[in-house]
Write a protein that holds these residues in place. Structure first.
Motif, PDB file in Angstrom:
ATOM      1  N   ARG A  67       0.827  -1.201   0.000  1.00 53.21           N
ATOM      2  CA  ARG A  67       0.000   0.000   0.000  1.00 53.21           C
ATOM      3  C   ARG A  67       0.868   1.260   0.000  1.00 53.21           C
ATOM      4  O   ARG A  67       1.797   1.381   0.812  1.00 53.21           O
ATOM      5  N   ASP A  70       1.595   4.242   3.330  1.00 54.65           N
ATOM      6  CA  ASP A  70       1.324   3.540   4.588  1.00 54.65           C
ATOM      7  C   ASP A  70       2.630   2.981   5.153  1.00 54.65           C
ATOM      8  O   ASP A  70       3.052   1.889   4.786  1.00 54.65           O
ATOM      9  N   ASP A  73       2.559  -0.651   6.491  1.00 54.99           N
ATOM     10  CA  ASP A  73       2.125  -1.763   5.646  1.00 54.99           C
ATOM     11  C   ASP A  73       2.921  -3.025   5.991  1.00 54.99           C
ATOM     12  O   ASP A  73       4.158  -2.992   6.066  1.00 54.99           O
TER      13      ASP A  73
END
Length: 342
Positions: A67, A70, A73
């Motif tokens: 992602r 993020d 992640d």
């Protein structure tokens, strides 16, 4: 190792179908990895390492599953060289399983009575930051093409061996032709009936499941067991699922081993979702490894008591066949030690 400050210029990631081209495209700088994901070093409490001793490798397919924007992640945590790797870590080892003690011939490890392990390749498609062989001397330990005959002769000389395990690195980093030649040599040993391959490549480059690989498995007299290495449901894309189901249709038994990693899968709900996704991919959970004391990886450790709690929760959440066995490799022990015995 040097720490990094970068701008976040967008990086173009090639869309590549050929698995070998994807493997070549896996080499990526920390700066480009962060830029592609629209992150900066300041998004991580300990920063990141610009030029790690263990280089960053992330194939395009796996990169596409991470992602953007993020920093937490769970897939990114497995491949980003974070600053914690450089922290002082007393007692951490470069050969935590003392594998050098089990070398029986170039590329051949003999630890178990009925199984022989071949370090078929020193190459991997991805560099997992928690890898227990991240400091391994593959130049001295991997199976050279010139040493294949000697390794197979050593296996043929011991009728107690009924299973040969191909490990690495990753055996699926070999070309189809070289892998087929090695598998044929193993199949030519009458007392061997099982060929086991351990691979992370199937998860990070599903295009590695070629027609030639499928045909090799389908045609072999050996029972083929493939142990993939996946730690999180987000790794198991539809392309990965399709590739795995092709292998299962060819007759391979598919198992999965994971590593229990802080910040990746250290919650029962996360592991349960992963196990259900594995079943949808035709794969049964096999082992959940507690981390080994590898230099540079302490930030991934999950304590034994927490692991016990997670395992207990999983037994309440899942049918027994979907609960992986929680284990740790203990140097000197000739089998994996279950969590309850630690």
């Amino acid at each position: 190792m040097t720490f990094l400050q970068i701008d976040t210029a967008e990086r173009s990631v090639p869309a590549i179908g050929d698995w070998q081209a994807q493997a070549r495209a896996a080499r990526i700088s920390t700066a480009d990895l962060l830029a592609h994901l629209q992150l900066t070093p300041g998004d991580f409490a300990a920063g990141v390492i610009a030029d790690p001793d263990f280089p960053v490798l992330v194939p395009p397919h796996f990169l596409a599953q991470i992602r953007a924007r993020d920093p937490a992640d769970p897939l990114l945590a497995q491949v980003l060289a974070r600053g914690e790797e450089a922290w002082p870590q007393p007692g951490r080892l470069t050969d935590p399983l003392e594998e050098a003690d089990y070398r029986a011939a170039p590329g051949l490890l003999r630890k178990y009575r009925s199984r022989a392990l071949l370090i078929a390749s020193g190459a991997c498609a991805v560099h997992c930051r928690y890898c227990f062989r991240r400091h391994y001397d593959y130049g001295a330990a991997a199976l050279p093409a010139s040493g294949q005959a000697a390794a197979l002769a050593a296996i043929a000389a011991d009728p107690a061996i009924d299973e040969v395990i191909l490990s690495g690195g990753d055996p699926l980093s070999l070309s189809d032709a070289r892998l087929a030649a090695l598998a044929a040599g193993i199949a030519g040993i009458a007392h061997v009936n099982t060929l086991r391959l351990h691979s992370r490549t199937l998860v990070v480059i599903p295009a590695r499941v070629t027609d030639a690989l499928v045909e090799m498995i389908a045609a072999s007299r050996l029972q083929t067991v493939i142990v993939l290495h996946s730690n999180h449901a987000n790794e198991l894309s539809d392309d990965v699922r399709g590739a795995l189901l092709r292998l299962r249709a060819a007759g391979a038994t598919l198992l999965n081993q994971s590593v229990l990693l802080a910040g990746v899968n250290d919650a029962a709900e996360v592991i349960a979702g992963h196990c259900r996704r594995l079943l949808a991919c035709g794969v049964l959970p096999y082992y959940m490894h507690l981390t080994d004391p590898v230099a540079g990886t302490a930030h991934f450790d999950v304590g034994t008591e927490m692991a016990r709690d997670i395992e207990a929760d999983l037994r309440r959440m899942l049918p027994g066949y979907l609960v992986p066995r929680f284990v740790r490799e203990v140097p000197g022990e000739l089998s994996k030690t279950p969590l309850w015995a630690l």
